[in-house]
Design a protein around this motif. Sequence first.
Motif, short mmCIF file in Angstrom:
data_model
loop_
_atom_site.label_atom_id
_atom_site.label_comp_id
_atom_site.label_asym_id
_atom_site.label_seq_id
_atom_site.Cartn_x
_atom_site.Cartn_y
_atom_site.Cartn_z
N HIS A 156 20.94 32.67 13.95
CA HIS A 156 20.20 31.50 14.22
C HIS A 156 21.16 30.30 14.35
CE1 HIS A 156 20.50 31.76 9.87
NE2 HIS A 156 20.20 30.73 9.78
N SER A 223 14.44 27.68 12.34
CA SER A 223 15.62 27.11 12.96
C SER A 223 15.22 25.65 13.39
CB SER A 223 15.83 28.04 14.60
OG SER A 223 14.81 27.57 15.47
N TRP A 235 15.11 33.21 15.39
CA TRP A 235 15.96 33.66 14.45
C TRP A 235 15.70 35.18 14.25
CZ3 TRP A 235 11.99 30.37 14.40
CH2 TRP A 235 10.88 30.84 13.76
#
Length: 361
Positions: A156, A223, A235
């Motif tokens: 991420h 994120s 992510w």
Amino acid sequence: MNRRSFFKWSGFGLVAAAIGGLGLREAQAGNRYYTGPISDHFDGKVFFNPGGEEPRGFTDLLRWQLGGGKIDWPKAVAAADFVTTRPEPRVEGSRLVVTMVGHATLLIQTAGLNILTDPVWSERASPVSFAGPKRNNPPGVAFDDVPKIDIVIVTHNHYDHLDIATLKRLIERDSPRLVTPLGNDTIIRSDVPRLEADVMDWGDRIEIGNDVTIHCEPCHHWSARGMGDRRMALWAAFVLETPGGKIYHIGDTGYAEGKHYRELKAKHGDIRLAIMPIGAYEPRWFMKAQHQNPEEAIEGFRLSGASFGIGHHFGTFQLTNEGIDDPPKALVTAMSAAGIGNDRFKGLRPGQQFEVPRAGA
């Protein structure tokens, strides 16, 4: 407390501003990183955890930062207390060796492939070089001692996981294949146009050679890189299906009542190794939804049915309130309570390696 003092005091403040967007809702008309069909975790503009929790906003961030309770870390680990390792150039066949570099950066070697997760060799996990969380210890593997990397997995886009400076160095040196969830490739390509990337959604799979397949799986996180881009890139966790067994890697996740661990076991069956975060979890009222603690990690390990485990995401960058040694101490307690021996689950320090036995060994 003025803004400058707040950032200096927090250690996390500047990065919270950048990766959290200071709790601001998305202000743009669309998504700057990804355009695609609506799904059960994408509403056409932002990604979300189905049935889960969003990250907390700016008011709660201030409540945390101004509420005290942060345990001071030592400014740096003494030279006598850290280890540096030079990994083997290759690990063939069903052998599986994992080397901790630091935080969420691990070198996974098996089936003749060198796979690096969330590589960060920079001094700070921050959008700037002069402020933000600073390394408490040097990387457990010097960059020049890293063997040629075939695959880089970026889970991420938070700065302690997606480090553009390190990715540039790796791509210039080795031209690895990069695997990352939806939208993160756009962030990287803005600085690394030569990027060769496999961009994955939850549920996708790709074959990468040497009889290795990578599966992209859900985890409970979020994120952002800056103001107003919260949850605009996905992510994910990943399962590496190798000739020697399956490896489950999570960069960051909340426990989320064990949902994803149960789903993992149902979908993938036997897991040889689970690599999961055990740090950055205090205070619980603020962090619980996004960062599991060691007790939750061990419960997730148990639910996954994995034969062996590695804990990461502690002891390198101070992001939250707990002390530098709190995660490994809590891990020992949780393992003892669950009846899991230290031969099965290891909280690796930078420079330490784990040659993982075959499942059932």
